[in-house]
Design an enzyme around this catalytic site. Structure first.
Site: not given
Ligand code: 13P
Length: 256
Positions: A9-11, A95, A97, A167, A173, A212, A233
């Protein structure tokens, strides 16, 4: 055995140039990793270029979100059918976020889930608790509520064509990964909740871990029986780090 999925997930990251380099490196690195499905979910504006570059690659492409509506006056939104049209196979829904920043509640996420499936996409349904939920012993209540919204609206059979990603919000993150025990407990809980409705669907359901996950902690997580891959992420933006996770999934599958 369930085929593991490692999805990046590149966000809101990337650029045309950086994406081209990252995808070329990933495509080289995943050749021969057929035991594991691999996907990338770039920002929507890059989807078409990504699909074009991965035309002859085993790497699938997914969106990061979709509208719950099919079409119409919804400025800024993207319909699931549009993602499908440009070559997506997956779409992330719910998600944390977006649950936090766009105030998406579980009923809305369930509608997005249904819209994704109606368009022929495989939704990756994200669930997970906040730190204060975990500390208050509410992890299972929160995850159940998020899962039940989809089970109630779409029915358990819909999970046959879907992926769930656990998650924990406090691990996203932050560099603070759930321990294998913490993750295993929630993954087993999710599978047991689905099994109450339909044991066969539960058995076939892929449940990914996200939060993470890196090359150096992936092996410990992916070795667990209810963890069927990862939603990555930060580490998905680095070819070596992401490939390390894919390789850990391949090794975990080889060990059975
Ligand atoms: P990180 O791997 O940066 O913690 O993010 C996880 C995530 O939100 C994947 O959707």
């Amino acid at each position: 055995m369930r085929k593991a999925l490692v999805a990046g997930n590149w966000k809101m990251n990337g650029s045309l140039t950086a994406n081209r380099e990252l995808l070329a490196a990933l495509d080289d690195a995943v050749q021969g990793s057929d035991a594991v499905a691999v996907a990338v979910c770039p920002p929507a504006v890059y989807l078409r270029d990504t699909v074009a570059q991965l035309q002859n690659s085993p790497i699938a492409v997914g969106g990061q979100d979709c509208s719950d509506e099919e079409a119409g006056a919804f400025t800024g939104e993207i319909a699931a059918g549009m993602l499908k049209e440009v070559g997506c196979e997956y779409v992330i829904v719910g998600h944390s976020e977006r649950r936090a920043r766009q105030h998406e509640d579980s009923a809305w996420v369930a509608r997005k889930f249904a819209a994704a499936q109606a368009a022929g996409l495989v939704p990756i349904l994200c669930v997970g608790e906040q730190l204060e939920d975990r500390e208050a012993g509410r992890t299972e209540t929160v995850v159940s509520e998020q899962l039940n919204a989809v089970l109630d609206a779409a029915g358990v059979a819909a999970l046959d064509r879907a992926v769930v990603a656990y998650e924990p919000v406090w691990a996203i993150g932050t560099g603070r990964t759930a321990t294998p025990d913490q993750a295993a407990e929630v993954h087993a809980f999710i599978r047991s909740r689905v099994a109450r409705h339909d044991p066969a669907v539960a058995e076939g359901l892929r449940i990914l871990y996200g939060g993470s996950m890196k090359a150096d902690n992936a092996a410990g997580l992916l070795a667990l029986p209810d963890i069927d891959g990862g939603l990555i992420g930060g580490a998905s933006l680095d070819a070596e780090a992401f490939t390390g996770i894919v390789n850990a999934a391949v090794a975990a599958r080889a060990r059975g």
